[in-house]
Design a protein around this motif. Structure first.
Motif, PDB file in Angstrom:
ATOM      1  N   VAL A 146       0.871  -1.172   0.000  1.00 13.36           N
ATOM      2  CA  VAL A 146       0.000   0.000   0.000  1.00 13.36           C
ATOM      3  C   VAL A 146       0.909   1.223   0.000  1.00 13.36           C
ATOM      4  CG1 VAL A 146      -1.822   1.263   1.185  1.00 13.36           C
ATOM      5  CG2 VAL A 146      -1.740  -1.227   1.346  1.00 13.36           C
ATOM      6  N   VAL A 147       0.744   2.094  -0.977  1.00 17.15           N
ATOM      7  CA  VAL A 147       1.510   3.338  -1.035  1.00 17.15           C
ATOM      8  C   VAL A 147       0.576   4.487  -0.668  1.00 17.15           C
ATOM      9  CG1 VAL A 147       2.902   4.897  -2.443  1.00 17.15           C
ATOM     10  CG2 VAL A 147       3.030   2.421  -2.835  1.00 17.15           C
ATOM     11  N   LEU A 148       0.928   5.219   0.375  1.00 16.26           N
ATOM     12  CA  LEU A 148       0.136   6.365   0.819  1.00 16.26           C
ATOM     13  C   LEU A 148       0.997   7.608   0.683  1.00 16.26           C
ATOM     14  CD1 LEU A 148      -1.923   6.590   4.153  1.00 16.26           C
ATOM     15  CD2 LEU A 148      -0.800   8.529   3.110  1.00 16.26           C
ATOM     16  N   ALA A 149       0.588   8.508  -0.216  1.00 19.39           N
ATOM     17  CA  ALA A 149       1.313   9.767  -0.422  1.00 19.39           C
ATOM     18  C   ALA A 149       0.377  10.920  -0.104  1.00 19.39           C
ATOM     19  CB  ALA A 149       1.819   9.872  -1.861  1.00 19.39           C
ATOM     20  N   GLU A 150       0.788  11.752   0.837  1.00 21.28           N
ATOM     21  CA  GLU A 150      -0.062  12.877   1.227  1.00 21.28           C
ATOM     22  C   GLU A 150       0.484  14.194   0.677  1.00 21.28           C
ATOM     23  OE1 GLU A 150      -0.122  14.755   4.962  1.00 21.28           O
ATOM     24  OE2 GLU A 150       1.608  13.662   5.753  1.00 21.28           O
ATOM     25  N   GLY A 151      -0.349  15.230   0.754  1.00 18.44           N
ATOM     26  CA  GLY A 151       0.048  16.539   0.247  1.00 18.44           C
ATOM     27  C   GLY A 151       0.058  17.621   1.299  1.00 18.44           C
ATOM     28  N   GLU A 152       0.224  17.223   2.583  1.00 19.06           N
ATOM     29  CA  GLU A 152       0.174  18.217   3.656  1.00 19.06           C
ATOM     30  C   GLU A 152       1.251  18.009   4.719  1.00 19.06           C
ATOM     31  OE1 GLU A 152      -4.559  19.354   3.673  1.00 19.06           O
ATOM     32  OE2 GLU A 152      -3.897  17.775   5.029  1.00 19.06           O
TER      33      GLU A 152
END
Length: 457
Positions: A146-152
């Motif tokens: 699972v790849v989780l990339a956030e923007g904050e």
């Protein structure tokens, strides 16, 4: 496995060109005028993850979206790895101090210069390419991913914990892998055992109804600028210790073994000082430089605003002064307790004639781990195969608040494997990432997935 590494070697040029496209997107989460670019960065990343072979969604939050990629074909007996990173970047200012434009990637002397090259687009993209290499050569991965990339992340991840809480089952994993940290030195990979937490505030001092003529009014009232400087001076004693009463009550005293490991690392204060072009180093007395950077708390002014600062003279008493002040925290401190202590200290030291306001910007807890067990062993072996030398344990001076949240909410250990180098100008002009580390990092991550797969689910 050799086919995977051969594929990586054959496609390194393409990988770099793709990274440059990623770096050209000014995904500055702190500034609302870049919201559209930040959203474009999320979409770009989602498309590249999908092209690598993952099932991908761009999921909304109250702020910038989360990009979630999944591949679950390894089966229930294989471990599940959650890979975390962020696609947002720090503001690039001051622009005049960049040698080349911050969002136009430029290679010089084996380095990729651009905002986000090291923090964290470059390191996140290494994972995407390592996954692609496995899927392109064998059609499968040795682990579920699972790849989780956030923007904050660069604004404190205000919406990530709610996202994790709402998706605990979907994010369930055996280990969390994060590449948003660095290596101890060039050619010397590292495994992190700690990160400092963060408590970040603005201190506002308010005075008269408006700015006043310094000749007509000076000497008859408290100047907010003078008061703010006195407040700042009160935060430390002459031994370099933070002078807020009760501040050290929760500070963990590290064990002798860890301090001996830190002391054994190949560090030179003189070389460190020269690299920063400083006349002398400073800090809390009784501790070495690496200890000050990794396992001791700090208090620092990050910005000041007061009075007239343009060219020439304007003799005024400012009616307002502000300082941005951050505390880096160590286990077992909390940002909530530091806020209470700071509020009490401000009440004690603020004189009559002005009012002080404390605004909390964001915070996060520190993290501490034991560098042992099958996952850490897998990472150590992968780094040694890729870089040709055993990794060393090291602490991290920065903060990644979500690490503790992941471990508690997902009941999975975090493995921090980073590839930036000292002096790479994180959050500063001329941020850079080593080309060699970008390339070797992809290979080491591909090996890491293989070795994690061998640990079983």
């Amino acid at each position: 496995m050799s086919d995977t590494l051969t594929f990586i070697e054959a496609n390194l040029g393409r990988f770099r060109e793709e990274l440059y496209d990623f770096l050209r997107i000014p995904s500055i989460s702190a500034k609302s005028e870049f919201d559209a670019e930040t959203a474009r960065s999320a979409q770009w990343l989602a498309e590249r993850m999908a092209a690598a072979g993952l099932e991908v969604e761009v999921l909304p939050t109250e702020g910038h979206p989360v990009v979630l990629g999944e591949w679950r074909g390894a089966g229930p007996d294989a471990p599940t790895v959650l890979i975390y990173g962020h696609y947002d970047v720090q503001p690039p200012e001051p622009l005049q101090l960049w040698t080349s434009p911050p969002f136009e990637p430029t290679e010089r002397d084996g380095r990729i210069y651009a905002r986000g090259s090291a923090d964290d687009k470059g390191q996140l993209y290494m994972h995407v390419k390592a996954l692609e290499a496995h899927l392109a050569t064998s059609g499968s991965l040795p682990v579920n991913v699972v790849v989780l990339a956030e923007g904050e992340e660069e604004i404190g991840s205000p919406n990530l914990v709610p996202f994790v809480d709402a998706n605990v089952e979907r994010l369930a994993c055996d280990v969390v892998v994060i590449s948003d940290t660095g290596m101890f030195a060039e050619g010397l990979p590292s495994l992190l055992f700690s990160l400092r937490g963060l408590a970040y505030f603005e201190i506002h001092v308010h005075g008269a109804r408006s700015d006043l003529h310094s000749g007509e009014f000076g000497g008859a009232l408290k100047n907010p600028g003078n008061v703010l400087s006195q407040i700042i001076a009160s935060l430390h004693d002459d031994q370099g210790r933070i002078a807020i009463p009760g501040f050290y009550d929760d500070v963990l005293e590290w064990d002798t073994t860890t301090r001996e490991q830190i002391a054994a690392l190949p560090h030179s204060d003189e070389e460190f000082r020269e690299s920063l072009e400083l006349g002398a180093l400073a800090g809390e007395q009784g501790f070495g430089t690496l200890e000050r950077l990794w396992i001791r708390p700090t208090c620092d002014v990050n910005g000041l605003l007061c009075g007239y600062t343009e060219e020439g003279a304007k003799t005024v008493l400012p009616n307002h002064a502000m300082a941005k002040v951050s505390f880096r925290l160590v286990p077992q401190q909390s940002d909530a307790n530091v806020k209470e202590l700071l509020e009490a200290h401000l009440r004690e030291v603020t004189p009559a004639g002005v009012t002080v306001e404390l605004k909390e910007l964001h915070g996060g807890r520190p993290w501490k781990a034991s560098v042992e067990g099958p996952y850490f062993q897998a990472a150590a072996e992968a780094l040694e195969e890729a870089f040709g030398t055993k990794p060393v344990p090291m602490g991290g001076g920065g903060s990644i608040p979500i690490v503790v949240e992941f471990e508690e909410r997902l009941d999975a250990p975090a493995l921090l494997v980073g590839f930036s180098l000292p002096g790479c100008n994180l959050h500063a002009p001329d941020e850079w990432l080593s080309v060699e580390n970008f390339e070797k990092g992809i290979g080491s991550l591909a090996i890491l997935y293989e070795k994690l797969g061998a640990t079983g689910g």
